[in-house]
Scaffold this motif. Structure first.
Motif, short mmCIF file in Angstrom:
data_model
loop_
_atom_site.label_atom_id
_atom_site.label_comp_id
_atom_site.label_asym_id
_atom_site.label_seq_id
_atom_site.Cartn_x
_atom_site.Cartn_y
_atom_site.Cartn_z
N GLY A 166 0.81 -1.21 0.00
CA GLY A 166 0.00 0.00 0.00
C GLY A 166 0.85 1.26 0.00
O GLY A 166 0.51 2.25 -0.66
N GLN A 167 1.98 1.22 0.70
CA GLN A 167 2.88 2.38 0.73
C GLN A 167 3.45 2.68 -0.65
O GLN A 167 3.53 3.83 -1.06
N TYR A 169 2.11 1.90 -3.58
CA TYR A 169 1.05 2.44 -4.42
C TYR A 169 0.74 3.89 -4.05
O TYR A 169 0.51 4.73 -4.93
N PHE A 170 0.73 4.18 -2.76
CA PHE A 170 0.37 5.52 -2.33
C PHE A 170 1.38 6.57 -2.78
O PHE A 170 1.02 7.68 -3.18
N GLN A 177 1.05 6.20 -9.30
CA GLN A 177 0.37 6.37 -8.02
C GLN A 177 -1.08 5.92 -8.12
O GLN A 177 -1.78 6.24 -9.08
N GLU A 179 -4.04 5.69 -5.32
CA GLU A 179 -4.48 5.85 -3.94
C GLU A 179 -5.56 4.85 -3.56
O GLU A 179 -5.65 4.42 -2.41
N ALA A 182 -3.77 1.71 -2.78
CA ALA A 182 -3.04 1.91 -1.53
C ALA A 182 -3.96 1.74 -0.33
O ALA A 182 -3.64 1.01 0.62
N HIS A 186 -3.89 -1.01 2.67
CA HIS A 186 -3.77 -0.55 4.06
C HIS A 186 -4.95 -1.07 4.89
O HIS A 186 -4.77 -1.48 6.05
#
Length: 258
Positions: A166-167, A169-170, A177, A179, A182, A186
């Motif tokens: 997730g980090q 992707y974020f 990117q 979100e 992400a 998460h």
């Protein structure tokens, strides 16, 4: 009659040689000895969980000796045979390599800047630096590898891998990117009991911009409850490699949570 001096037995000379090697090469030599023992005991098939665990531990040893390439060999061997923790650690090593690449590029550009300025004082212009090339490299191949390994572990239910995936992707590292992805990972990490995943979820949902945050599942997650935590995720070095908004927790906070 003078007595002849007896020559040192071969094993004594060998022992002295080994001691000298250990003295001069320290951690590297001891890691090499442990690696050879593991190869004898477990390769090529690594048929048991014990051997998978030992291979993962061998990766940790090489990280401590600051040889990421050697660590990747053993994390990869165990990861390819289904060890989700090794997949996670493999992703972490690729992230470290990506960071090292970035820092090296910035260092080289700094040298180039200094040389260019010196030459320009004499009216000589030989090259232009391209700082943006080093600072905007989100698809660095190491980050792509990190994302792939984290995803393998995440899809098999390994919560620290979900969090770190997730980090990436974020922050748009290893892929454009995303979100939504992400937050999906998460949330999955948080629901699996990972405390860092829960913290990342709360941080990214703080301003309410993202539609995946509009869910009753988030209710009550603002307060961390130890009884929800997956104890396996607190084992070192897993916990210190689980990233909170792109960074590891400071040691004192790791100790506090544990």
């Amino acid at each position: 009659m003078r007595r002849r001096k007896r020559k040192s037995p071969r094993f004594i000379r060998l022992a002295i040689f080994v001691v000298l090697l250990a003295y001069f090469f320290g951690g590297w030599f001891m890691a090499w000895v442990a690696e050879k023992k593991l190869e004898i005991d477990c390769l090529p098939d690594l048929p048991t969980q014990e051997c998978l665990t030992r291979a993962r531990a061998m990766g940790h040893v090489w990280v401590q000796a600051d040889y990421l390439g050697n660590a990747q060999r053993w994390y990869g061997i165990a990861g390819e045979r289904g060890d989700t923790a090794s997949m996670f650690h493999m992703g972490w090593t690729y992230e470290r390599q990506a960071e090292a690449d970035f820092n090296w590029k910035i260092t080289v550009l700094g040298w180039q800047d200094q040389i260019a300025r010196m030459l320009e004082e004499y009216g000589i212009r030989v090259f232009e630096t391209r700082r943006e090339d080093a600072e905007s490299d989100p698809l660095n191949s190491h980050y792509q590898q990190a994302l792939a390994w984290y995803k393998k572990s995440a899809e098999l239910g390994f919560a620290p891998g979900m969090n770190n995936l997730g980090q990436l992707y974020f922050h748009g590292l290893g892929s454009p990117q995303d979100e939504t992805e992400a937050l999906r990972w998460h949330l999955a990490a948080a629901m699996a009991g990972n405390p860092i995943g829960q913290a990342n979820l709360i941080i990214t949902c703080g301003d309410g911009r993202y539609s995946p945050c509009d869910t009753d599942i988030l209710e009550g997650m603002e307060t961390w409850h130890p009884d929800r935590c997956a104890e396996a995720d607190l084992i070192q070095p897993i916990f210190e490699r689980t990233l909170l908004f792109g960074n590891p927790l400071p040691p004192q906070e790791i100790a506090q949570v544990r």
